[in-house]
Write a protein that holds these residues in place. Structure first.
Motif, short mmCIF file in Angstrom:
data_model
loop_
_atom_site.label_atom_id
_atom_site.label_comp_id
_atom_site.label_asym_id
_atom_site.label_seq_id
_atom_site.Cartn_x
_atom_site.Cartn_y
_atom_site.Cartn_z
N PRO A 275 0.80 -1.08 0.06
CA PRO A 275 0.09 0.58 -0.09
C PRO A 275 1.16 1.50 -0.03
CG PRO A 275 -0.89 -1.70 1.58
CD PRO A 275 0.19 -2.49 1.08
N ASP A 276 0.53 1.94 -0.70
CA ASP A 276 1.34 3.35 -0.58
C ASP A 276 1.04 4.28 0.65
OD1 ASP A 276 1.34 3.01 -3.75
OD2 ASP A 276 -0.26 4.65 -3.93
N GLU A 277 0.42 3.78 1.43
CA GLU A 277 0.71 5.04 2.81
C GLU A 277 1.66 4.12 3.52
OE1 GLU A 277 -3.43 1.60 2.76
OE2 GLU A 277 -1.94 3.21 1.44
N HIS A 278 2.34 3.08 3.10
CA HIS A 278 3.44 2.61 4.01
C HIS A 278 5.07 3.38 3.86
CE1 HIS A 278 2.04 -2.07 4.31
NE2 HIS A 278 0.94 -0.94 5.21
N ARG A 279 4.80 3.49 2.44
CA ARG A 279 5.84 4.14 1.88
C ARG A 279 5.71 5.71 2.68
NH1 ARG A 279 6.52 -0.03 -1.93
NH2 ARG A 279 8.24 -0.55 -2.10
N GLU A 280 4.29 6.28 2.59
CA GLU A 280 4.90 7.57 2.39
C GLU A 280 4.68 8.29 4.21
OE1 GLU A 280 0.44 8.24 1.99
OE2 GLU A 280 1.15 7.97 -0.10
N ALA A 281 4.33 7.33 5.04
CA ALA A 281 4.32 7.07 6.16
C ALA A 281 6.37 7.10 6.83
CB ALA A 281 3.71 5.59 7.23
N ASN A 282 6.61 5.71 5.74
CA ASN A 282 8.25 5.58 6.20
C ASN A 282 9.29 7.22 5.77
OD1 ASN A 282 8.52 3.52 6.99
ND2 ASN A 282 8.28 2.73 5.52
N GLY A 283 7.91 8.26 5.31
CA GLY A 283 9.00 9.22 4.44
C GLY A 283 9.47 8.69 3.24
N PHE A 284 9.51 7.79 2.60
CA PHE A 284 10.24 6.75 1.29
C PHE A 284 10.13 7.82 -0.02
CE2 PHE A 284 9.94 4.85 -2.85
CZ PHE A 284 11.61 3.21 -2.05
N ASN A 285 11.61 8.51 -0.40
CA ASN A 285 11.44 9.35 -1.48
C ASN A 285 12.23 8.56 -2.37
OD1 ASN A 285 13.76 10.68 -1.67
ND2 ASN A 285 12.36 11.60 0.42
N TRP A 286 12.57 8.80 -3.63
CA TRP A 286 13.50 8.26 -5.32
C TRP A 286 14.88 8.95 -4.69
CZ3 TRP A 286 12.39 3.39 -6.22
CH2 TRP A 286 11.36 2.54 -5.84
N GLU A 287 15.36 9.93 -3.73
CA GLU A 287 16.49 11.08 -4.17
C GLU A 287 17.43 10.30 -3.40
OE1 GLU A 287 18.84 13.87 -4.80
OE2 GLU A 287 17.17 14.06 -5.86
N PRO A 288 17.22 9.89 -2.32
CA PRO A 288 18.88 9.18 -1.73
C PRO A 288 19.43 8.05 -2.85
CG PRO A 288 16.92 9.10 0.29
CD PRO A 288 16.50 9.51 -1.17
N ILE A 289 18.60 7.01 -3.57
CA ILE A 289 19.06 6.17 -4.56
C ILE A 289 19.28 6.30 -5.93
CG2 ILE A 289 16.61 5.41 -5.14
CD1 ILE A 289 19.22 3.03 -4.75
N ARG A 290 18.72 8.06 -6.25
CA ARG A 290 18.61 8.40 -7.49
C ARG A 290 20.92 8.86 -6.66
NH1 ARG A 290 15.32 12.59 -7.10
NH2 ARG A 290 13.61 10.75 -8.28
N GLU A 291 20.50 9.32 -6.10
CA GLU A 291 21.88 10.36 -5.13
C GLU A 291 23.46 9.27 -5.62
OE1 GLU A 291 24.11 12.97 -2.25
OE2 GLU A 291 22.07 12.49 -1.93
N VAL A 292 22.95 7.70 -5.53
CA VAL A 292 24.14 7.25 -5.35
C VAL A 292 23.96 6.54 -6.95
CG1 VAL A 292 23.84 4.43 -4.13
CG2 VAL A 292 23.00 5.90 -2.53
N ALA A 293 22.57 6.42 -7.74
CA ALA A 293 23.12 6.03 -8.84
C ALA A 293 24.05 6.65 -9.70
CB ALA A 293 21.64 6.56 -9.04
N LYS A 294 24.15 7.87 -9.51
CA LYS A 294 24.47 8.75 -10.16
C LYS A 294 25.64 9.24 -9.72
CE LYS A 294 20.65 12.05 -11.05
NZ LYS A 294 20.51 13.47 -11.22
N LEU A 295 26.13 8.91 -8.51
CA LEU A 295 28.02 9.46 -8.00
C LEU A 295 28.62 7.81 -7.72
CD1 LEU A 295 27.37 11.41 -4.86
CD2 LEU A 295 27.45 12.67 -6.98
N PHE A 296 27.78 6.72 -7.99
CA PHE A 296 28.58 5.91 -7.53
C PHE A 296 28.68 5.00 -9.69
CE2 PHE A 296 28.36 5.15 -3.18
CZ PHE A 296 29.32 4.14 -2.89
N ALA A 297 27.45 6.09 -9.78
CA ALA A 297 28.14 5.37 -11.60
C ALA A 297 29.48 6.15 -12.33
CB ALA A 297 26.93 6.47 -12.66
N ALA A 298 29.76 7.71 -11.63
CA ALA A 298 30.94 7.88 -12.11
C ALA A 298 32.17 7.79 -11.16
CB ALA A 298 30.73 9.76 -11.27
#
Length: 444
Positions: A275-298
């Motif tokens: 359920p979407d509310e589980h991730r919403e309650a966790n404060g889940f968003n894609w920015e941390p994995i996006r940052e890891v993906a970009k920096l580790f690609a470099a």
């Protein structure tokens, strides 16, 4: 190639270290562009030296042969664990914090350091968010759940998985370095408990006995999906159909392609079934994995000339390294293997660093597991333990830091964290060096 070819990689590391500290607003909006610039400079340097075709093939190998599987696994674990919601009132008392850190340490070798970190980091942050002193909790969590706890199986940390693929028995590290891991983890937990108790004395509300909402775990289907991630990884390591595809000189084996595809499917199932509310309650968003993906690609691309110089052995820019880990008679120096593997793992990707020293030690898994067991133990411990010394030493470090920062915790800068980790860990590593608790490490 000489040392100037390592300058883009050094520039990338300095950017990661100083960018958030000196230019936080600019870095937050443009870190991907900065990382891409250093990658392009690396490609330009390799092109000028070897020509466009070898440079392009080197980049394809770094991205398809190494980085892609790395980031797909992190993406799957990040997505699946983000659907696990721990509800109820969790207070960040010393006992509660120590329990969460101990649990993360124990499960890291089963679900991986990334899995352990992503399952527990959000409840830990929520429990300590109102505390005035909470940074140390996340620092110790990175060290224990994100690194040290993964030392006992190939599932725990990528370097050990590399060794498993090279022929090291699945339970070899479990049998041979559990005493060292128990000593390091036990001392770290003891240090944490004392420090957290001392800092908690001035925290308001620590003695509050008010009845609170009981703790519940929701999104349990994601625990099944974590098991699927583990089973999928094990299956791919043992299934060898002998089919491979050549992409500009990079051999992509069928079992690895199937593994990565199934990891994406598992992540999609988690998004669909949770359920979407589980991730919403966790404060889940894609920015941390996006940052890891970009920096580790470099990182994976800028490190290409560094790894090439290391693999060149005595004819490369790091010939001194081979001399440092070998006696004049040709015997390995276990202490040197431990420290060099560890310190390089703190700044380079620890999986290729492990592989480099594995090959320097002869590359024969049977010999390393028997006659040279002390050397293999030194390489394994160095790669896993010392990945905790910097944010870029292991992927969970950066992910925990990014999530904590997103939730409002003032995490240390790159150098600040390095000072924290070094102050805690270096004395323990010196203890390992001089205590004869490994078959050969103390005699190095």
């Amino acid at each position: 190639m000489g040392w100037p070819f390592a300058l883009p990689f050094a520039g990338l590391l300095l950017s990661i270290a100083l960018g958030p500290l000196l230019f936080p607003k600019f870095w937050h909006h443009h870190y991907g562009k900065v990382a891409a610039l250093w990658s392009l400079l690396t490609f330009a340097a390799l092109t000028s030296s070897a020509g466009p075709t070898p440079a392009f093939e080197g980049f394809i190998h770094a991205l398809l042969g190494e980085y892609f599987s790395f980031i797909v696994l992190l993406f799957a674990l990040y997505t699946v664990t983000g659907g696990i919601l721990v509800t109820g009132d969790i207070r960040g008392t010393p006992a509660t914090n120590a329990g969460i850190l101990a649990l993360g340490t124990m499960i890291a070798s089963i679900v991986g350091t990334t899995g352990a970190a992503m399952i527990l980091v959000r409840p830990l942050i929520r429990a300590n968010l109102t505390r005035r002193h909470n940074v140390h909790v996340l620092v110790f969590f990175i060290i224990l759940a994100g690194n040290v706890g993964g030392a006992l199986s190939p599932l725990g940390d990528p370097p050990l998985f590399v060794g498993f693929l090279r022929g090291v028995d699945f339970f070899w590290t479990t049998r041979h370095i559990w005493p060292q891991t128990a000593i390091v983890a036990g001392l770290l937990l003891a240090i944490f408990v004392v420090l957290d108790w001392w800092l908690s004395r001035a925290e308001p509300g620590m003695g509050d006995k008010t009845r609170r909402e009981p703790v519940r775990i929701r999104g349990l289907v994601n625990l099944v999906l974590i098991g699927a991630v583990v089973a999928n990884t094990l299956f791919s390591a043992n299934w060898h159909p002998g089919v491979a595809f050549d992409v500009f000189g990079t051999h992509l084996e069928l079992q690895n392609l199937v593994r990565d595809a199934l990891l994406v499917v598992i992540a999609m199932l988690s998004l669909w079934l949770t359920p979407d509310e589980h991730r919403e309650a966790n404060g889940f968003n894609w920015e941390p994995i996006r940052e890891v993906a970009k920096l580790f690609a470099a990182i994976f691309t800028a490190i290409v000339p560094v790894v090439a110089m290391l693999h060149a052995g005595r004819s490369g820019g790091f010939a001194w390294l081979l001399d440092a880990v070998t006696t004049p008679s040709g015997a390995p120096r276990e202490v040197a293997y431990f420290w060099f593997t560890g310190l390089m793992s703190a700044f380079l990707d620890n999986a290729p660093t492990y592989l480099l020293f594995f090959e320097l030690a002869g590359g024969n898994a049977s010999t390393l597991m028997q006659e040279l067991s002390g050397t293999l133990a030194a390489i394994s411990m160095g790669a896993v333990y010392m990945g905790a010394l910097t944010y870029i030493g292991n992927a969970p470090n950066f992910m925990v830091e990014a999530i904590a920062r997103e939730r409002g915790i003032r995490m240390p800068s790159f150098f600040g964290y390095m000072l924290w980790a070094a102050a805690v860990l270096i004395p323990l590593f010196l203890l390992l060096t001089f205590l004869p608790i490994s078959p050969r490490l103390g005699a190095g």
